[in-house]
Design a protein around this motif. Sequence first.
Motif, PDB file in Angstrom:
ATOM      1  N   ASN A 137       0.843  -1.197   0.000  1.00  0.00           N
ATOM      2  CA  ASN A 137       0.000   0.000   0.000  1.00  0.00           C
ATOM      3  C   ASN A 137       0.882   1.253   0.000  1.00  0.00           C
ATOM      4  O   ASN A 137       1.766   1.391   0.850  1.00  0.00           O
ATOM      5  N   ILE A 138       0.625   2.152  -0.950  1.00  0.00           N
ATOM      6  CA  ILE A 138       1.453   3.354  -1.032  1.00  0.00           C
ATOM      7  C   ILE A 138       0.856   4.440  -0.137  1.00  0.00           C
ATOM      8  O   ILE A 138      -0.207   4.999  -0.422  1.00  0.00           O
ATOM      9  N   SER A 139       1.564   4.709   0.943  1.00  0.00           N
ATOM     10  CA  SER A 139       1.211   5.803   1.851  1.00  0.00           C
ATOM     11  C   SER A 139       2.106   6.990   1.494  1.00  0.00           C
ATOM     12  O   SER A 139       2.272   7.298   0.306  1.00  0.00           O
ATOM     13  N   SER A 140       2.733   7.616   2.465  1.00  0.00           N
ATOM     14  CA  SER A 140       3.552   8.808   2.227  1.00  0.00           C
ATOM     15  C   SER A 140       4.253   9.171   3.529  1.00  0.00           C
ATOM     16  O   SER A 140       3.822   8.738   4.605  1.00  0.00           O
ATOM     17  N   VAL A 141       5.288  10.001   3.456  1.00  0.00           N
ATOM     18  CA  VAL A 141       5.819  10.575   4.698  1.00  0.00           C
ATOM     19  C   VAL A 141       4.729  11.434   5.358  1.00  0.00           C
ATOM     20  O   VAL A 141       4.754  11.642   6.568  1.00  0.00           O
TER      21      VAL A 141
END
Length: 269
Positions: free
Chosen positions: A138-142
């Motif tokens: 799953n692509i989250s983020s800082v």
Amino acid sequence: MGLLDGRVAVITGAGSGIGRAAAEALAKEGAAVFATDIDEAGLQVTASNISAAGGKVETLIQDVTDEALWDKVMDQAEATLGSPTILVNNAGIAIGGAIPEFSLDDWKTQMAVNVDSVFLGTRAAIRKMQSSGGSIVNISSVAGLRGAAGLSAYCASKGAVRLFTKAAAVECARAGWPIRVNSVHPGIIDTPIWQKSIGRLSEGMPVIPDVPEGANALDADTLGAQASPMGRPGRPDEVADLIVYLASDKSSYINGQEHVVDGAMTAGG
Ligand SMILES: NC(=O)c1ccc[n+]([C@@H]2O[C@H](COP(=O)([O-])OP(=O)(O)OC[C@H]3O[C@@H](n4cnc5c(N)ncnc54)[C@H](O)[C@@H]3O)[C@@H](O)[C@H]2O)c1
């Protein structure tokens, strides 16, 4: 021999940026790629690149917020390429704006595209992979790890992806389903997302201090140079390499974790 020979990978938002780079990298390692996006033209570019490099690819126009479509995505991937054992929930948007002026409609759109989609995709993948096993990335983020002024809805959405990922990993492992679930947290990566967000992000919000106002304020080079101690934004392929690793058996005991790829952006004080 590729790391992913014989595997089938489903990836959303594959028509641009990180999604395109990841689709190409997965294919390069031998995976047959089922690439989806709402951007038909972008998707065709990705598919042509993969085919030209000798990879195997099928495409489908998919809005990731459409619940009914998710089972079709998994079924069609299986029918055309074989049973999927990799899902990359990558599609996402960023809607910026100061909280006092932020509309509930924009909040709901942000959550639908970035959070509902990850739930729907993960649910469809778990249903499909319960016995075969698999890896969900799953692509989250800082922005899912710390707050940013003017990006509250985006931060909330990416924080939700972070914790949903951990809960899904624990649930699969406890249930005896051999599915790993991990999240990826990119920093400033040079993709078109910055240009797409520019209208709304510019609406009177401070993104990073000392960046001159105007069109260049959200240029990825400028942001990356300021935010990362490495002095540059990341490239989509630098995120794609991490995605490939998490999709592969090389990461067989890595589960439920958040993996940051940000050029030390969040490492300092
Ligand atoms: N670029 C960065 O600096 C950065 C940093 C951290 C996290 N991310 C995350 O990485 C992911 C990819 O972003 P990117 O930078 O490559 O952006 P991008 O805009 O280049 O690509 C995103 C893709 O998602 C697609 N998409 C948008 N809404 C969709 C929907 N409803 N259904 C299906 N597809 C849809 C777009 O058409 C586009 O092709 C996103 O989740 C983003 O939040 C990006």
